[in-house]
Design an enzyme around this catalytic site. Structure first.
Site, mmCIF file in Angstrom:
data_model
loop_
_atom_site.group_PDB
_atom_site.id
_atom_site.type_symbol
_atom_site.label_atom_id
_atom_site.label_comp_id
_atom_site.label_asym_id
_atom_site.label_seq_id
_atom_site.Cartn_x
_atom_site.Cartn_y
_atom_site.Cartn_z
ATOM 1 N N ALA A 154 42.766 41.285 50.826
ATOM 2 C CA ALA A 154 43.817 41.640 49.861
ATOM 3 C C ALA A 154 44.268 43.099 50.043
ATOM 4 O O ALA A 154 45.465 43.378 50.155
ATOM 5 C CB ALA A 154 43.306 41.401 48.440
ATOM 6 N N LYS B 103 35.546 27.570 40.781
ATOM 7 C CA LYS B 103 35.117 28.684 41.643
ATOM 8 C C LYS B 103 33.714 28.379 42.137
ATOM 9 O O LYS B 103 32.944 27.674 41.462
ATOM 10 C CB LYS B 103 35.113 30.005 40.861
ATOM 11 C CG LYS B 103 35.236 31.226 41.739
ATOM 12 C CD LYS B 103 36.677 31.492 42.105
ATOM 13 C CE LYS B 103 36.832 32.698 43.004
ATOM 14 N NZ LYS B 103 38.244 33.047 43.188
ATOM 15 N N GLY C 192 39.446 48.895 47.948
ATOM 16 C CA GLY C 192 39.087 47.697 48.724
ATOM 17 C C GLY C 192 39.983 47.601 49.939
ATOM 18 O O GLY C 192 41.207 47.740 49.829
HETATM 19 P P1 NAD Z 1 37.189 40.875 51.211
HETATM 20 O O1 NAD Z 1 35.790 40.468 51.333
HETATM 21 O O2 NAD Z 1 38.123 40.552 52.328
HETATM 22 O O3 NAD Z 1 37.299 42.449 50.922
HETATM 23 C C1 NAD Z 1 36.624 43.077 49.869
HETATM 24 C C2 NAD Z 1 36.763 44.566 50.088
HETATM 25 O O4 NAD Z 1 36.194 45.239 48.971
HETATM 26 C C3 NAD Z 1 36.031 45.091 51.326
HETATM 27 O O5 NAD Z 1 36.850 46.026 51.981
HETATM 28 C C4 NAD Z 1 34.812 45.801 50.730
HETATM 29 O O6 NAD Z 1 34.359 46.851 51.546
HETATM 30 C C5 NAD Z 1 35.427 46.331 49.455
HETATM 31 N N1 NAD Z 1 34.414 46.738 48.488
HETATM 32 C C6 NAD Z 1 33.245 46.143 48.171
HETATM 33 N N2 NAD Z 1 32.588 46.872 47.262
HETATM 34 C C7 NAD Z 1 33.373 47.948 47.000
HETATM 35 C C8 NAD Z 1 33.238 49.077 46.180
HETATM 36 N N3 NAD Z 1 32.174 49.239 45.399
HETATM 37 N N4 NAD Z 1 34.252 50.005 46.169
HETATM 38 C C9 NAD Z 1 35.349 49.840 46.942
HETATM 39 N N5 NAD Z 1 35.519 48.789 47.750
HETATM 40 C C10 NAD Z 1 34.536 47.860 47.780
HETATM 41 O O7 NAD Z 1 37.705 40.234 49.833
HETATM 42 P P2 NAD Z 1 39.195 39.904 49.399
HETATM 43 O O8 NAD Z 1 39.449 38.476 49.741
HETATM 44 O O9 NAD Z 1 40.107 40.965 49.855
HETATM 45 O O10 NAD Z 1 39.018 39.928 47.811
HETATM 46 C C11 NAD Z 1 39.145 41.157 47.081
HETATM 47 C C12 NAD Z 1 39.502 40.819 45.642
HETATM 48 O O11 NAD Z 1 40.708 40.041 45.643
HETATM 49 C C13 NAD Z 1 38.448 39.963 44.895
HETATM 50 O O12 NAD Z 1 38.439 40.310 43.532
HETATM 51 C C14 NAD Z 1 38.990 38.555 45.048
HETATM 52 O O13 NAD Z 1 38.516 37.686 44.038
HETATM 53 C C15 NAD Z 1 40.474 38.844 44.925
HETATM 54 N N6 NAD Z 1 41.308 37.768 45.458
HETATM 55 C C16 NAD Z 1 41.286 37.454 46.789
HETATM 56 C C17 NAD Z 1 42.079 36.398 47.233
HETATM 57 C C18 NAD Z 1 42.167 36.026 48.685
HETATM 58 O O14 NAD Z 1 42.945 35.106 49.029
HETATM 59 N N7 NAD Z 1 41.465 36.691 49.582
HETATM 60 C C19 NAD Z 1 42.883 35.681 46.327
HETATM 61 C C20 NAD Z 1 42.873 36.052 44.977
HETATM 62 C C21 NAD Z 1 42.070 37.093 44.560
#
Ligand code: NAD
Length: 425
Positions: A216, A101, A212
């Site tokens: 995702a 990571k 969120g």
């Molecule tokens: P992203 O940056 O696209 O979205 C993150 C979202 O979380 C945003 O909408 C943001 O406003 C919201 N957020 C931030 N702080 C917050 C809070 N305090 N309360 C509520 N919402 C809040 O990120 P993502 O890629 O969607 O990732 C989200 C999660 O999914 C992370 O834990 C990441 O590790 C996990 N994940 C993502 C992927 C991927 O392919 N994108 C794969 C595996 C795991």
């Protein structure tokens, strides 16, 4: 407990269940390499030095794989925990990759597009010796996206002097990305949910709350809405939208794009018409309210450690799909298990992203690209096979899906380490 202490606890539990020695357990809970750099860049118009990390946790089963996070809390312990979970996740899904990571510690919301490009390029250059198609393959994570992957690929290729698209995944299609990668994390979670409900559902599980609304969360909301689930709540860092009769995720996606927040969908910006709160029966609540609202399925899809011993008892959902990494602390996990809440754990529930990243890497290496239906059908098979196996293990050992996932994932990594002779001497 720090994030890495939490993951180590899961791994140690699994090493003892797998009959491994203390020394073997110590090897499995220690990263193989930690790379650190200070990126000298401009942020909010000032020259600053940003801490940057790449933790390579374990590559016994294949090249290191894992996303890059841009966040003010992306400190070394957090990145290390996420790297360890990646190693377990790849093993649970039985894909031939290890775990890593990366992170740059800053608030990306404070950066202009030009500054984000500079930070992305600077990170790829600083880590160019450790990345590589056969060595370590990064991807997007929180606040990183296909455009950032494009800048990193370009900076890396300029530095090493050759074309190497398979060194990074989550790229746009025009640069060798895969169909289905943009929605893969949510799609994998939805396939898992469908598998679970086929075994356990009685047709009454319908309402969903999602924390969120990024890659995702927003994609999960749209996919589940299309399948007929009722999305009763979504949130981001600005607030929670709650409507017991259901929200339209497409309208919220437009609202967030126009105003920068999900709540903005219902708030007038510069005199622009906002959607009607009363007409849509919507309440705007604080960000964390989403976790404890009345619903059947809760999907944390934002940050780590959001369900803790402080709020676990107030969770009303009977099923939690962990699209975020590490959203539940171990204490909260115990409380939820006692309450009879089923948790579909992150190392399986959000693995769709790394599975399609693996497919992207395979396509890059073959110089041959698959259609969307082929990607989706292979993803469905991978998730389904992994779930069926974990279900059997959980039933046989009378354990939670999380314990079953760690038992299987850590067991597979340990087997590869044994075969390589890594535990000898
Ligand atoms: P992203 O940056 O696209 O979205 C993150 C979202 O979380 C945003 O909408 C943001 O406003 C919201 N957020 C931030 N702080 C917050 C809070 N305090 N309360 C509520 N919402 C809040 O990120 P993502 O890629 O969607 O990732 C989200 C999660 O999914 C992370 O834990 C990441 O590790 C996990 N994940 C993502 C992927 C991927 O392919 N994108 C794969 C595996 C795991």
């Amino acid at each position: 407990m720090t994030p890495i202490e939490q993951i180590k606890q899961h791994i140690e539990k699994a090493t003892s269940a797998n009959g491994l020695t203390e020394n073997e357990s110590a090897v499995l809970t220690t990263p193989f390499a930690v790379h650190q750099a200070e990126l000298s860049v401009s942020l909010s118009g000032e020259s600053v030095s940003l801490p940057a990390y790449r933790v390579q946790f374990n590559n016994a089963r294949g090249p290191y794989k894992g996303g890059i996070r841009f966040h003010q809390d992306a400190h070394l312990h957090e990145v290390e925990a996420l790297a360890a979970a990646m190693a377990v996740k790849c093993a649970v899904l039985d894909i031939p990759l290890g775990g890593a990571k990366g992170g740059v510690q800053f608030n990306p919301k404070m950066a202009s597009k030009v500054e984000l490009e500079q930070i992305s390029r600077s990170y790829a250059e600083a880590m160019s010796d450790v990345f590589g198609v056969d060595h370590d393959i990064p991807a997007p994570d929180v606040y990183t996206n296909p455009q950032i992957m494009s800048w990193m690929l370009d900076a890396y290729e300029k530095k090493v002097g050759r074309s190497e698209p398979g060194m990074i995944t989550g790229k746009p299609l025009a640069l060798g990305g895969s169909h289905g990668r943009d929605t893969a994390t949510a799609q994998g979670g939805v396939y898992l949910l469908q598998e679970y409900l086929t075994l356990h559902g009685d047709g009454s599980v319908n309402t969903v709350a999602i924390q969120g609304f990024g890659n995702a969360g927003a994609n999960a909301a749209k996919l589940l809405h299309e399948l007929g689930f009722t999305i009763v709540a979504v949130s981001d860092s600005s607030g929670t939208l709650y409507a017991p009769q259901g929200l339209d995720p497409y309208a919220i996606e437009r609202g967030k794009k126009d105003t920068g927040s999900v709540a903005g969908t219902y708030q007038s910006v510069d005199g622009d018409a906002a959607r009607g709160i009363e007409q849509d029966g919507v309440e705007i609540l604080p960000p964390d309210a989403v976790l404890t609202l009345s619903c059947d399925i809760l999907i944390p899809a934002a940050l780590d450690n959001v369900i803790t011993d402080k709020n676990a008892n107030a969770v009303q959902a009977s099923l939690i799909l962990e699209l975020a990494n590490n959203p539940i602390t171990p204490e909260a996990d115990r409380i939820l298990t006692q309450k009879g809440v089923t948790v579909l754990p992150d190392v399986l529930a959000n693995a769709g992203g790394v599975v399609v990243s693996y497919f992207e890497w395979v396509q890059n290496r073959q110089h041959h690209y698959w259609e969307l239906f082929e990607v989706q059908s292979r993803l469905k098979d991978k998730i389904s096979n992994a779930f069926v196996h974990l279900h059997d293990v959980a039933r046989e050992h009378q354990m939670t899906y999380r314990d079953a996932a760690y038992l299987v994932g850590v067991g597979r990594i340990a087997e590869a380490m044994h075969l390589r002779g890594c535990f000898d001497g």
